[in-house]
Write a protein that holds these residues in place. Structure first.
Motif, PDB file in Angstrom:
ATOM      1  N   ARG A 208      13.486  83.397  65.043  1.00 16.54           N
ATOM      2  CA  ARG A 208      13.889  81.737  65.190  1.00 16.54           C
ATOM      3  C   ARG A 208      14.481  81.636  66.442  1.00 16.54           C
ATOM      4  O   ARG A 208      14.324  80.631  67.063  1.00 16.54           O
ATOM      5  CB  ARG A 208      14.502  81.429  64.008  1.00 16.54           C
TER       6      ARG A 208
ATOM      7  N   HIS B 209      28.215  81.547  55.631  1.00 21.76           N
ATOM      8  CA  HIS B 209      28.410  81.864  54.362  1.00 21.76           C
ATOM      9  C   HIS B 209      29.842  82.262  53.920  1.00 21.76           C
ATOM     10  O   HIS B 209      30.382  83.196  54.441  1.00 21.76           O
ATOM     11  CB  HIS B 209      27.295  82.528  53.593  1.00 21.76           C
TER      12      HIS B 209
ATOM     13  N   TRP C 202      18.709  77.674  61.627  1.00 27.99           N
ATOM     14  CA  TRP C 202      18.666  78.593  62.666  1.00 27.99           C
ATOM     15  C   TRP C 202      19.510  79.994  62.229  1.00 27.99           C
ATOM     16  O   TRP C 202      19.086  81.012  62.347  1.00 27.99           O
ATOM     17  CB  TRP C 202      19.080  77.878  64.003  1.00 27.99           C
ATOM     18  N   GLU C 203      20.937  79.593  61.839  1.00 26.50           N
ATOM     19  CA  GLU C 203      21.621  80.526  61.178  1.00 26.50           C
ATOM     20  C   GLU C 203      22.537  80.134  59.965  1.00 26.50           C
ATOM     21  O   GLU C 203      22.790  78.679  60.186  1.00 26.50           O
ATOM     22  CB  GLU C 203      22.374  80.977  62.345  1.00 26.50           C
TER      23      GLU C 203
ATOM     24  N   ARG D 176       9.904  89.800  53.760  1.00 26.09           N
ATOM     25  CA  ARG D 176       9.751  88.849  52.386  1.00 26.09           C
ATOM     26  C   ARG D 176       8.259  88.282  52.432  1.00 26.09           C
ATOM     27  O   ARG D 176       7.352  88.333  53.070  1.00 26.09           O
ATOM     28  CB  ARG D 176      10.460  87.775  52.746  1.00 26.09           C
TER      29      ARG D 176
ATOM     30  N   SER E 222      24.648  84.772  59.335  1.00 24.73           N
ATOM     31  CA  SER E 222      23.453  85.356  59.481  1.00 24.73           C
ATOM     32  C   SER E 222      22.271  84.622  59.999  1.00 24.73           C
ATOM     33  O   SER E 222      21.961  83.431  59.469  1.00 24.73           O
ATOM     34  CB  SER E 222      22.961  85.674  57.919  1.00 24.73           C
ATOM     35  N   GLY E 223      21.733  85.209  61.283  1.00 22.36           N
ATOM     36  CA  GLY E 223      20.630  84.094  61.999  1.00 22.36           C
ATOM     37  C   GLY E 223      19.339  85.210  62.191  1.00 22.36           C
ATOM     38  O   GLY E 223      19.343  86.535  61.828  1.00 22.36           O
ATOM     39  N   GLY E 224      18.397  84.401  62.593  1.00 20.38           N
ATOM     40  CA  GLY E 224      17.176  85.280  62.919  1.00 20.38           C
ATOM     41  C   GLY E 224      16.765  85.475  64.522  1.00 20.38           C
ATOM     42  O   GLY E 224      16.886  84.463  65.277  1.00 20.38           O
TER      43      GLY E 224
ATOM     44  N   LEU F 114       6.422  81.796  64.557  1.00 15.22           N
ATOM     45  CA  LEU F 114       7.298  82.758  64.152  1.00 15.22           C
ATOM     46  C   LEU F 114       8.603  82.201  63.411  1.00 15.22           C
ATOM     47  O   LEU F 114       9.518  83.074  62.839  1.00 15.22           O
ATOM     48  CB  LEU F 114       8.301  83.282  65.558  1.00 15.22           C
TER      49      LEU F 114
ATOM     50  N   GLU G 250       6.825  86.047  51.880  1.00 17.90           N
ATOM     51  CA  GLU G 250       6.751  84.629  51.738  1.00 17.90           C
ATOM     52  C   GLU G 250       5.285  84.015  51.324  1.00 17.90           C
ATOM     53  O   GLU G 250       4.360  84.500  51.811  1.00 17.90           O
ATOM     54  CB  GLU G 250       7.107  83.940  53.298  1.00 17.90           C
TER      55      GLU G 250
ATOM     56  N   GLN H 216       7.972  84.090  58.722  1.00 15.91           N
ATOM     57  CA  GLN H 216       7.029  85.316  59.013  1.00 15.91           C
ATOM     58  C   GLN H 216       7.222  86.096  57.620  1.00 15.91           C
ATOM     59  O   GLN H 216       8.225  85.921  57.003  1.00 15.91           O
ATOM     60  CB  GLN H 216       7.287  86.159  60.020  1.00 15.91           C
TER      61      GLN H 216
ATOM     62  N   ARG I 224       5.772  75.118  48.420  1.00 14.90           N
ATOM     63  CA  ARG I 224       7.153  75.728  47.762  1.00 14.90           C
ATOM     64  C   ARG I 224       7.819  74.532  47.361  1.00 14.90           C
ATOM     65  O   ARG I 224       7.707  73.217  47.939  1.00 14.90           O
ATOM     66  CB  ARG I 224       8.199  76.312  48.793  1.00 14.90           C
TER      67      ARG I 224
HETATM   68  P1  ATP Z   1      14.863  79.522  54.786  1.00 15.39           P
HETATM   69  O1  ATP Z   1      15.785  78.499  53.860  1.00 15.39           O
HETATM   70  O2  ATP Z   1      14.441  79.005  56.037  1.00 15.39           O
HETATM   71  O3  ATP Z   1      14.023  80.318  53.856  1.00 15.39           O
HETATM   72  P2  ATP Z   1      17.024  81.496  54.234  1.00 15.39           P
HETATM   73  O4  ATP Z   1      18.185  80.674  53.938  1.00 15.39           O
HETATM   74  O5  ATP Z   1      16.056  81.981  53.070  1.00 15.39           O
HETATM   75  O6  ATP Z   1      16.043  80.631  55.163  1.00 15.39           O
HETATM   76  P3  ATP Z   1      18.529  83.757  55.185  1.00 15.39           P
HETATM   77  O7  ATP Z   1      18.163  84.663  53.939  1.00 15.39           O
HETATM   78  O8  ATP Z   1      19.852  83.107  54.939  1.00 15.39           O
HETATM   79  O9  ATP Z   1      17.564  82.557  55.021  1.00 15.39           O
HETATM   80  O10 ATP Z   1      18.398  84.636  56.376  1.00 15.39           O
HETATM   81  C1  ATP Z   1      19.025  84.429  57.476  1.00 15.39           C
HETATM   82  C2  ATP Z   1      18.291  83.703  58.605  1.00 15.39           C
HETATM   83  O11 ATP Z   1      17.155  84.691  58.734  1.00 15.39           O
HETATM   84  C3  ATP Z   1      17.640  82.448  58.709  1.00 15.39           C
HETATM   85  O12 ATP Z   1      18.778  81.624  59.105  1.00 15.39           O
HETATM   86  C4  ATP Z   1      16.438  82.634  59.605  1.00 15.39           C
HETATM   87  O13 ATP Z   1      16.936  82.395  61.242  1.00 15.39           O
HETATM   88  C5  ATP Z   1      16.101  83.771  59.522  1.00 15.39           C
HETATM   89  N1  ATP Z   1      14.836  84.083  58.596  1.00 15.39           N
HETATM   90  C6  ATP Z   1      14.802  83.943  57.152  1.00 15.39           C
HETATM   91  N2  ATP Z   1      13.478  84.127  56.665  1.00 15.39           N
HETATM   92  C7  ATP Z   1      12.702  84.235  57.885  1.00 15.39           C
HETATM   93  C8  ATP Z   1      11.252  84.195  57.882  1.00 15.39           C
HETATM   94  N3  ATP Z   1      10.739  84.168  56.873  1.00 15.39           N
HETATM   95  N4  ATP Z   1      10.916  84.394  59.136  1.00 15.39           N
HETATM   96  C9  ATP Z   1      11.743  84.445  60.182  1.00 15.39           C
HETATM   97  N5  ATP Z   1      13.128  84.157  59.981  1.00 15.39           N
HETATM   98  C10 ATP Z   1      13.638  84.100  58.820  1.00 15.39           C
END
Ligand code: ATP
Length: 458
Positions: free
Chosen positions: A325, A283, A279-280, A194, A320-322, A203, A196, A206, A112
């Protein structure tokens, strides 16, 4: 929130844990398995095993308890994975949810662009082998699906790319059905999908994962106050469940990272072998989401203050967190290989998980398997405890080995039934981290353990 008093952990920083150790433990002990493994697996998709599902449920429940249940001005929803396709046009995902990718012409690895070191982007050079990189190509991350069965009448839509959109869609219904008034929040935990292009690191990244979101609706004049409030609240929340607090930080977004409507944004980051990683996200979403959905749906989502009669589109603070993660970071944070010491001649692998989150709360062990009274008493204790918390009965192998088996999965307490138990109805309670032991009456066990392993025990 503090760790329990039983916790006696070394304060000096221990080395960062390689992810492979967690992958191996997860598979061996039933936390996480590769999805469809017998067919060769699908990259970026995982299943959770018997211990994994307990840990995951505890993580979710603790988030829900501390965000929804204990805040009078917050309610929860559970929205569906599939929504009307226009939602994703309004949110900007159809147009903008893209990754820019480059391939190395030499080693064929894919990267990326936003994750490459600046130097490699500028020199168009592969960070692995130094080979030449292709021109960047755009990939949309949304997963498409179709509703309907008749060809030609089927509607193309998407598996949600982020869970929070349901909150904006249900905002008006929540307002009307729950007597909430601004300021108030809506929470949700749910799956997101997503495509990705570079899934990986177990994890961490994903294709199917779970997110938790708070969307907190405020009057514009109070935006800064609530933004600061939730930022602090969420940092404290993470500090409360980890051992290595020096591996947690709050990173402000630079001007080039900010969305056009955001005055500021922060990532709560955790340091692992992957470096500092999000991690989170906290915003500042302003009125962007509700304005866009008002515009695209034609449904006015403005709010009328019941006292002043002022009408406005509420501004939003998002956290917004995961879940995944959190799961991974907690395992990386908790894992320790302890060398042999005075008490433990062989050394042990321990998961120093917070007792609230540990998948198994207590193990009940008869000292010997061939003494019927010990076995019957231990089974009886286990049968009573399992109604209150996750309890395991184990009589296989010597007691030291059984303790180590429980340490490796993070069980905070082991209860041993020995010969003294048969005389005075007391048992040994051994604590995971300190390996300290106390003697307790069987009748006191339930309240003693409940106090230590449940966060909402008064
Ligand atoms: P990144 O920059 O790591 O791609 P993001 O900024 O796209 O993350 P957000 O869209 O803000 O992430 O999503 C909120 C939360 O969801 C993230 O902080 C993360 O904890 C979780 N998350 C996002 N993408 C993934 C993924 N592909 N797999 C697992 N957890 C994810």
């Amino acid at each position: 929130m503090t760790q329990t008093e039983d916790k006696v952990l070394s304060t000096e920083d221990t080395p960062l844990v390689p992810i492979e150790k967690i992958v191996s433990l997860s598979k061996r002990r039933g936390f996480v398995y590769p999805n469809s493994e017998i067919y060769g697996g699908v990259s970026g998709i995982y299943d959770f095993g018997p211990l994994g599902v307990e840990l995951r449920n505890n993580i979710r429940r603790y988030w829900w308890w501390s965000m929804v249940q204990t805040n009078d001005n917050i309610v929860g929803i559970e929205g569906s994975i599939i929504t009307h396709p226009r939602v994703w046009e309004a949110s900007g995902h159809v147009e903008n949810f893209v990754d820019r990718l480059v391939d190395c012409k030499n080693c064929k690895r894919r990267f990326r662009v936003d994750q490459l070191p600046l130097e490699n982007v500028e020199q168009n050079k592969c960070p692995e082998c130094g080979g030449e990189l292709t021109e960047p190509r755009l990939f949309n991350l949304m997963m498409e699906t179709y509703i309907g069965v008749v060809e030609g009448e089927r509607m193309k839509t998407y598996l949600r790319g982020e869970a929070c959109q349901n909150i904006y869609l249900d905002y008006d219904n929540v307002l009307k059905s729950s007597r909430m008034q601004i300021p108030f929040g809506i929470c949700q935990i749910g799956k997101a999908f997503r495509n990705e292009v570079t899934p990986g690191n177990f994890l961490f990244r994903q294709r199917e994962f779970e997110q938790w979101d708070l969307q907190f609706f405020v009057h514009p004049s109070e935006m800064q106050k609530w933004f600061d409030y939730w930022k602090e609240y969420r940092v404290k929340w993470y500090e409360g469940i980890i051992n290595h607090k020096d591996r947690l930080r709050l990173r402000p977004h630079g001007p080039d990272e900010l969305a056009h409507y955001a005055k500021q944004a922060f990532d709560i980051e955790y340091r692992t072998v992957l470096g500092w990683q999000e991690w989170e996200g906290i915003h500042w979403r302003q009125d962007w989401d509700l304005s866009r959905h008002s515009e695209y749906s034609g449904h006015d989502l403005s709010y009328t203050d019941p006292e002043t009669k002022e009408r406005y589109i509420p501004w939003i603070v998002e956290t917004s967190g995961g879940v995944d993660r959190t799961f991974l970071n907690l395992l990386l944070d908790a894992y320790e290989e302890e060398p042999p010491s005075g008490k433990d001649k062989e050394g042990r692998t321990v998961l120093h998980l917070h007792p609230w989150l540990a998948p198994v709360k207590v193990a009940v062990l008869p000292l010997q398997k061939n003494k019927e009274e010990l076995v019957t008493t231990a089974k009886d204790i286990h049968n009573r405890l399992k109604r209150l918390m996750v309890s395991q009965y184990d009589d296989v192998a010597n007691i030291g080995r059984r303790y180590r088996r429980q340490d490796e999965i993070g069980t905070p307490f082991c209860v041993t039934v020995d010969f003294q138990t048969l005389e005075d109805s007391t048992v040994t309670v051994r604590e995971r981290d300190s390996m300290g032991q106390i003697r307790l009456a069987i009748s006191e066990l339930p309240s003693y353990l409940l106090q230590r392993v449940t966060w909402n025990y008064a």
